[in-house]
Write a protein that holds these residues in place. Structure first.
Motif, short mmCIF file in Angstrom:
data_model
loop_
_atom_site.label_atom_id
_atom_site.label_comp_id
_atom_site.label_asym_id
_atom_site.label_seq_id
_atom_site.Cartn_x
_atom_site.Cartn_y
_atom_site.Cartn_z
N ILE A 1 -37.76 100.12 -3.00
CA ILE A 1 -36.93 99.48 -3.79
C ILE A 1 -37.61 98.50 -4.77
O ILE A 1 -37.15 97.81 -5.65
CB ILE A 1 -35.83 98.75 -3.03
CG1 ILE A 1 -36.43 97.86 -2.14
CG2 ILE A 1 -35.01 99.70 -2.32
CD1 ILE A 1 -35.45 96.95 -1.05
N LEU A 2 -38.86 98.25 -4.39
CA LEU A 2 -39.78 97.03 -5.13
C LEU A 2 -40.23 97.82 -6.54
O LEU A 2 -40.78 99.04 -6.43
CB LEU A 2 -40.78 96.66 -4.35
CG LEU A 2 -40.44 95.89 -3.07
CD1 LEU A 2 -41.69 95.51 -2.16
CD2 LEU A 2 -39.57 94.80 -3.35
N THR A 3 -40.43 97.00 -7.55
CA THR A 3 -41.07 97.49 -8.80
C THR A 3 -42.54 97.47 -8.57
O THR A 3 -43.17 96.78 -7.57
CB THR A 3 -40.76 96.76 -9.82
OG1 THR A 3 -41.12 95.22 -9.81
CG2 THR A 3 -39.22 96.66 -10.14
N GLN A 4 -43.51 97.91 -9.43
CA GLN A 4 -44.88 97.87 -9.29
C GLN A 4 -45.35 96.55 -9.55
O GLN A 4 -46.23 96.05 -8.46
CB GLN A 4 -45.59 98.63 -10.24
CG GLN A 4 -47.01 98.52 -10.08
CD GLN A 4 -47.82 99.75 -11.02
OE1 GLN A 4 -47.14 100.98 -11.16
NE2 GLN A 4 -48.75 99.27 -11.80
N ARG A 5 -44.80 95.89 -10.21
CA ARG A 5 -45.08 94.41 -10.28
C ARG A 5 -44.82 93.45 -8.98
O ARG A 5 -45.33 92.58 -8.53
CB ARG A 5 -44.49 93.67 -11.52
CG ARG A 5 -44.65 92.23 -11.93
CD ARG A 5 -46.45 92.02 -11.91
NE ARG A 5 -46.65 92.02 -13.45
CZ ARG A 5 -47.68 92.01 -13.90
NH1 ARG A 5 -48.76 92.00 -13.03
NH2 ARG A 5 -48.14 91.96 -14.95
N GLU A 6 -43.46 93.73 -8.33
CA GLU A 6 -43.27 93.23 -7.14
C GLU A 6 -44.05 93.52 -6.13
O GLU A 6 -44.51 92.63 -5.31
CB GLU A 6 -41.82 93.44 -6.95
CG GLU A 6 -40.72 92.87 -7.74
CD GLU A 6 -39.20 93.33 -7.86
OE1 GLU A 6 -38.43 92.75 -8.26
OE2 GLU A 6 -39.15 94.46 -7.00
N ARG A 7 -44.57 94.68 -5.85
CA ARG A 7 -45.47 95.09 -5.04
C ARG A 7 -46.68 94.37 -5.01
O ARG A 7 -47.45 93.74 -4.26
CB ARG A 7 -45.81 96.84 -4.93
CG ARG A 7 -44.64 97.50 -4.51
CD ARG A 7 -44.76 98.75 -4.73
NE ARG A 7 -46.03 99.36 -4.19
CZ ARG A 7 -46.18 100.20 -3.35
NH1 ARG A 7 -45.25 100.80 -2.63
NH2 ARG A 7 -47.38 100.53 -2.88
N ASN B 1 -48.30 80.22 -6.29
CA ASN B 1 -47.95 80.82 -7.53
C ASN B 1 -49.01 80.57 -8.57
O ASN B 1 -49.11 81.32 -9.43
CB ASN B 1 -46.50 79.97 -7.76
CG ASN B 1 -45.32 80.32 -6.93
OD1 ASN B 1 -45.52 81.47 -6.11
ND2 ASN B 1 -44.25 79.80 -6.89
N LYS B 2 -49.64 79.39 -8.77
CA LYS B 2 -50.58 79.32 -9.88
C LYS B 2 -51.57 80.10 -9.84
O LYS B 2 -52.03 80.47 -10.97
CB LYS B 2 -50.91 77.60 -9.60
CG LYS B 2 -52.06 77.14 -10.81
CD LYS B 2 -51.46 77.18 -12.05
CE LYS B 2 -52.07 76.30 -13.12
NZ LYS B 2 -53.45 76.86 -13.29
N GLY B 3 -52.12 80.39 -8.50
CA GLY B 3 -53.14 81.47 -8.58
C GLY B 3 -52.73 82.81 -9.08
O GLY B 3 -53.46 83.49 -9.90
N ILE B 4 -51.39 83.24 -8.71
CA ILE B 4 -51.01 84.28 -9.02
C ILE B 4 -50.74 84.53 -10.61
O ILE B 4 -51.06 85.38 -11.12
CB ILE B 4 -49.83 84.75 -8.24
CG1 ILE B 4 -50.07 84.92 -7.01
CG2 ILE B 4 -49.12 85.98 -8.77
CD1 ILE B 4 -48.85 84.92 -5.94
N SER B 5 -50.23 83.27 -11.03
CA SER B 5 -49.99 83.10 -12.45
C SER B 5 -51.13 83.33 -13.27
O SER B 5 -51.26 83.98 -14.28
CB SER B 5 -49.36 81.64 -12.88
OG SER B 5 -49.54 81.36 -14.10
N LYS C 1 -39.92 84.07 -10.07
CA LYS C 1 -38.59 84.75 -10.14
C LYS C 1 -38.91 86.18 -9.42
O LYS C 1 -37.95 86.38 -8.78
CB LYS C 1 -38.38 85.27 -11.71
CG LYS C 1 -37.37 86.17 -11.87
CD LYS C 1 -36.02 85.50 -11.49
CE LYS C 1 -34.89 86.56 -11.92
NZ LYS C 1 -33.64 85.86 -11.56
N HIS C 2 -40.14 86.60 -9.42
CA HIS C 2 -40.70 87.75 -8.74
C HIS C 2 -40.31 87.40 -7.27
O HIS C 2 -40.07 88.34 -6.58
CB HIS C 2 -41.90 88.33 -9.14
CG HIS C 2 -42.00 88.92 -10.62
ND1 HIS C 2 -41.36 90.08 -10.95
CD2 HIS C 2 -42.70 88.82 -11.44
CE1 HIS C 2 -41.58 90.55 -11.96
NE2 HIS C 2 -42.40 89.79 -12.16
#
Length: 216
Positions: A153-159, A171-175, A187-188
């Motif tokens: 049920i997860l999108t590729q970006r969510e995974r 969050n900052k590092g992921i961003s 949001k993700h």
């Protein structure tokens, strides 16, 4: 003409060992290496290799997602999975993503050479031990692996973001790493928690470990 290969493995000592074994064959040219799925995609885009050896459990982006992206940007690249995972669901998922071969890491040097040569020749190669398990799988009346609905049920970006969260990134590092805004990351993260009915980073991490997206 030499076949152009790329090795994708997050453990440096294994990459070096694979390079040494493959370089002993004068028909192979190792044009690149990568230690995570995202770098593997970049290498595929840059070099358009004939074959890539790819692990499934890697940081940043797992092997399954990397295989799918590589096949989109370099459809002629053949992919040989090299992994410790023997379970049928991993084999099916890898082949479904676009892999052309599936080799276990306990393979001998000769088996590695045979697998690479077969995949480069346009054939599908699966480790003998896995082949036997798959035959038994079908003989027992199973025609498809049980779907892992939680991941499906997860999108590729969510995974991808789930994996980064589980690896301890904020969050900052992921961003910064994905070149997206912090609000998009938030949001993700929110969508992940809603879809999986999880409530904090610790629960997301435990889920990712359970599903094999990251190792302990």
């Amino acid at each position: 003409m030499k076949s152009r290969l790329i090795i994708v493995e997050d453990h440096r000592i294994l990459r070096e060992g694979l390079r040494a074994m493959l370089c002993s064959n004068p028909d192979f040219d190792i044009v690149g290496e990568a230690e995570n799925g995202m770098d593997a995609v970049r290498c595929a885009r840059q070099y358009q290799p004939d074959l890539m050896l790819i692990d499934l459990s890697m940081p940043k982006m797992d092997g399954l997602d990397a295989i799918s992206e590589i096949k989109n940007i370099s459809p002629n690249t053949r992919i040989l999975v090299l992994t410790v995972h023997k379970a049928e669901e991993y084999v099916f998922a890898a082949l479904k993503a676009g892999a052309n071969g599936y080799l276990l890491k306990d393979a001998t040097h000769n088996e590695l050479r045979l697998a690479v040569e077969n995949v480069l020749a346009g054939k599908t190669y699966i480790s003998p031990g896995i082949s036997e398990r798959l035959v038994q799988y079908f003989l027992n009346g199973r025609k498809d692996p049980e779907p892992d609905t939680a991941l499906d049920i997860l999108t590729q970006r969510e995974r991808q973001i789930l994996k980064l969260i589980a690896e301890g990134n904020k969050n900052k590092g992921i961003s910064d790493y994905l070149c997206i805004s912090i609000k998009t990351v938030e949001k993700h993260r929110s969508n992940l928690m809603k879809k999986l009915d999880l409530h904090n980073a610790s629960e997301l991490t435990a889920f990712a470990i359970q599903k094999g997206l990251v190792t302990k």
